[in-house]
Design a protein around this motif. Sequence first.
Motif, PDB file in Angstrom:
ATOM      1  N   HIS A 214      42.626   8.279  -7.616  1.00 51.58           N
ATOM      2  CA  HIS A 214      40.874   7.625  -8.173  1.00 51.58           C
ATOM      3  C   HIS A 214      40.996   6.600  -6.873  1.00 51.58           C
ATOM      4  O   HIS A 214      42.034   4.972  -7.168  1.00 51.58           O
ATOM      5  CB  HIS A 214      40.960   7.098  -9.636  1.00 51.58           C
ATOM      6  CG  HIS A 214      40.850   8.505 -10.492  1.00 51.58           C
ATOM      7  ND1 HIS A 214      39.893   8.259 -11.413  1.00 51.58           N
ATOM      8  CD2 HIS A 214      41.586   9.281 -11.103  1.00 51.58           C
ATOM      9  CE1 HIS A 214      40.004   9.541 -11.806  1.00 51.58           C
ATOM     10  NE2 HIS A 214      41.250   9.566 -11.735  1.00 51.58           N
TER      11      HIS A 214
ATOM     12  N   SER B  24      39.688   3.297  -6.557  1.00 49.41           N
ATOM     13  CA  SER B  24      39.350   2.078  -7.362  1.00 49.41           C
ATOM     14  C   SER B  24      39.775   2.261  -8.011  1.00 49.41           C
ATOM     15  O   SER B  24      40.005   1.077  -8.729  1.00 49.41           O
ATOM     16  CB  SER B  24      37.668   2.951  -7.933  1.00 49.41           C
ATOM     17  OG  SER B  24      37.345   3.731  -8.746  1.00 49.41           O
ATOM     18  N   GLY B  25      40.895   2.599  -8.604  1.00 51.05           N
ATOM     19  CA  GLY B  25      41.916   2.451  -9.655  1.00 51.05           C
ATOM     20  C   GLY B  25      42.562   1.311  -9.497  1.00 51.05           C
ATOM     21  O   GLY B  25      43.183   1.866  -7.819  1.00 51.05           O
TER      22      GLY B  25
ATOM     23  N   LEU C  45      46.377   8.134 -10.279  1.00 47.33           N
ATOM     24  CA  LEU C  45      46.124   6.523 -10.416  1.00 47.33           C
ATOM     25  C   LEU C  45      45.439   7.260  -8.665  1.00 47.33           C
ATOM     26  O   LEU C  45      44.572   6.314  -8.169  1.00 47.33           O
ATOM     27  CB  LEU C  45      47.088   5.902 -10.781  1.00 47.33           C
ATOM     28  CG  LEU C  45      46.989   4.688  -9.936  1.00 47.33           C
ATOM     29  CD1 LEU C  45      45.873   3.755 -10.548  1.00 47.33           C
ATOM     30  CD2 LEU C  45      48.269   3.726 -10.570  1.00 47.33           C
TER      31      LEU C  45
ATOM     32  N   ARG D 257      48.857  -0.180  -8.666  1.00 48.09           N
ATOM     33  CA  ARG D 257      48.717   0.266  -7.905  1.00 48.09           C
ATOM     34  C   ARG D 257      49.102  -1.283  -7.054  1.00 48.09           C
ATOM     35  O   ARG D 257      48.818  -1.528  -7.680  1.00 48.09           O
ATOM     36  CB  ARG D 257      47.038   0.982  -7.333  1.00 48.09           C
ATOM     37  CG  ARG D 257      46.930   0.662  -5.841  1.00 48.09           C
ATOM     38  CD  ARG D 257      45.222   0.825  -5.989  1.00 48.09           C
ATOM     39  NE  ARG D 257      44.809   1.796  -6.339  1.00 48.09           N
ATOM     40  CZ  ARG D 257      45.435   3.485  -6.268  1.00 48.09           C
ATOM     41  NH1 ARG D 257      45.369   4.124  -5.043  1.00 48.09           N
ATOM     42  NH2 ARG D 257      44.208   4.411  -7.245  1.00 48.09           N
TER      43      ARG D 257
ATOM     44  N   ILE E 209      42.460   5.766 -16.962  1.00 45.89           N
ATOM     45  CA  ILE E 209      42.803   5.097 -16.133  1.00 45.89           C
ATOM     46  C   ILE E 209      42.596   3.413 -15.603  1.00 45.89           C
ATOM     47  O   ILE E 209      39.926   3.135 -15.311  1.00 45.89           O
ATOM     48  CB  ILE E 209      42.524   5.691 -14.520  1.00 45.89           C
ATOM     49  CG1 ILE E 209      42.913   7.775 -14.035  1.00 45.89           C
ATOM     50  CG2 ILE E 209      41.811   5.171 -12.721  1.00 45.89           C
ATOM     51  CD1 ILE E 209      44.478   7.002 -13.733  1.00 45.89           C
ATOM     52  N   GLU E 210      42.409   2.394 -15.154  1.00 44.70           N
ATOM     53  CA  GLU E 210      41.492   1.387 -15.145  1.00 44.70           C
ATOM     54  C   GLU E 210      41.203   0.864 -13.424  1.00 44.70           C
ATOM     55  O   GLU E 210      41.471   0.705 -13.018  1.00 44.70           O
ATOM     56  CB  GLU E 210      42.389   0.368 -16.035  1.00 44.70           C
ATOM     57  CG  GLU E 210      41.532  -1.315 -15.992  1.00 44.70           C
ATOM     58  CD  GLU E 210      42.937  -1.902 -15.825  1.00 44.70           C
ATOM     59  OE1 GLU E 210      42.262  -3.348 -15.204  1.00 44.70           O
ATOM     60  OE2 GLU E 210      44.007  -2.277 -16.771  1.00 44.70           O
ATOM     61  N   ARG E 211      39.866   0.892 -13.753  1.00 41.01           N
ATOM     62  CA  ARG E 211      38.371   0.832 -12.753  1.00 41.01           C
ATOM     63  C   ARG E 211      38.831  -0.614 -12.060  1.00 41.01           C
ATOM     64  O   ARG E 211      38.018  -1.775 -13.160  1.00 41.01           O
ATOM     65  CB  ARG E 211      38.514   1.749 -12.206  1.00 41.01           C
ATOM     66  CG  ARG E 211      38.227   2.679 -12.570  1.00 41.01           C
ATOM     67  CD  ARG E 211      37.167   4.312 -12.726  1.00 41.01           C
ATOM     68  NE  ARG E 211      35.790   3.450 -12.793  1.00 41.01           N
ATOM     69  CZ  ARG E 211      34.783   4.245 -12.039  1.00 41.01           C
ATOM     70  NH1 ARG E 211      34.699   5.878 -12.485  1.00 41.01           N
ATOM     71  NH2 ARG E 211      33.591   3.969 -12.013  1.00 41.01           N
TER      72      ARG E 211
ATOM     73  N   PRO F 163      35.075   4.726 -17.305  1.00 44.40           N
ATOM     74  CA  PRO F 163      36.347   4.775 -17.201  1.00 44.40           C
ATOM     75  C   PRO F 163      36.631   6.448 -17.473  1.00 44.40           C
ATOM     76  O   PRO F 163      36.130   7.741 -17.599  1.00 44.40           O
ATOM     77  CB  PRO F 163      36.308   4.249 -18.778  1.00 44.40           C
ATOM     78  CG  PRO F 163      35.550   3.884 -19.664  1.00 44.40           C
ATOM     79  CD  PRO F 163      33.960   3.857 -18.623  1.00 44.40           C
ATOM     80  N   HIS F 164      37.639   6.449 -16.713  1.00 44.81           N
ATOM     81  CA  HIS F 164      38.698   7.753 -17.163  1.00 44.81           C
ATOM     82  C   HIS F 164      39.374   7.281 -17.379  1.00 44.81           C
ATOM     83  O   HIS F 164      40.667   7.139 -17.672  1.00 44.81           O
ATOM     84  CB  HIS F 164      38.865   8.290 -15.363  1.00 44.81           C
ATOM     85  CG  HIS F 164      40.022  10.127 -15.144  1.00 44.81           C
ATOM     86  ND1 HIS F 164      38.774  10.772 -15.210  1.00 44.81           N
ATOM     87  CD2 HIS F 164      40.680   9.967 -15.435  1.00 44.81           C
ATOM     88  CE1 HIS F 164      39.237  12.241 -15.036  1.00 44.81           C
ATOM     89  NE2 HIS F 164      40.441  11.624 -15.152  1.00 44.81           N
TER      90      HIS F 164
ATOM     91  N   ALA G 239      47.101   2.543 -14.225  1.00 47.64           N
ATOM     92  CA  ALA G 239      47.252   3.914 -15.104  1.00 47.64           C
ATOM     93  C   ALA G 239      47.690   3.343 -16.591  1.00 47.64           C
ATOM     94  O   ALA G 239      49.672   2.977 -16.341  1.00 47.64           O
ATOM     95  CB  ALA G 239      48.175   4.692 -14.516  1.00 47.64           C
TER      96      ALA G 239
ATOM     97  N   CYS H 232      45.964   9.355 -20.041  1.00 44.09           N
ATOM     98  CA  CYS H 232      45.810   8.724 -18.668  1.00 44.09           C
ATOM     99  C   CYS H 232      44.740   7.959 -19.182  1.00 44.09           C
ATOM    100  O   CYS H 232      44.129   8.136 -18.811  1.00 44.09           O
ATOM    101  CB  CYS H 232      46.679   8.892 -18.129  1.00 44.09           C
ATOM    102  SG  CYS H 232      47.103   7.806 -16.657  1.00 44.09           S
TER     103      CYS H 232
END
Length: 66
Positions: A40, A42-43, A37, A60, A8-10, A16-17, A46, A6
């Motif tokens: 986070h 700021s996410g 997601l 999100r 996570i786009e922020r 990045p995670h 995902a 996974c």
Amino acid sequence: MPIYFCFIERDIMGTPHMEALDAESEAEARAQAEALLQTHTSGIAAHILLDDVRIATIRRLARDPR
């Protein structure tokens, strides 16, 4: 067993995670990515990867601007 990741786009700059998911199916991977997601703040999305192929994106819902 497939290995799902996974990413996570922020909506902010920074590191990045990305992490491996403990899932045996795409449905399990989606559920885990959605839960991740939510942890986070700021996410914004995902992305689920299987090997090096993106198989799904969970976005999100827009935040309430109040």
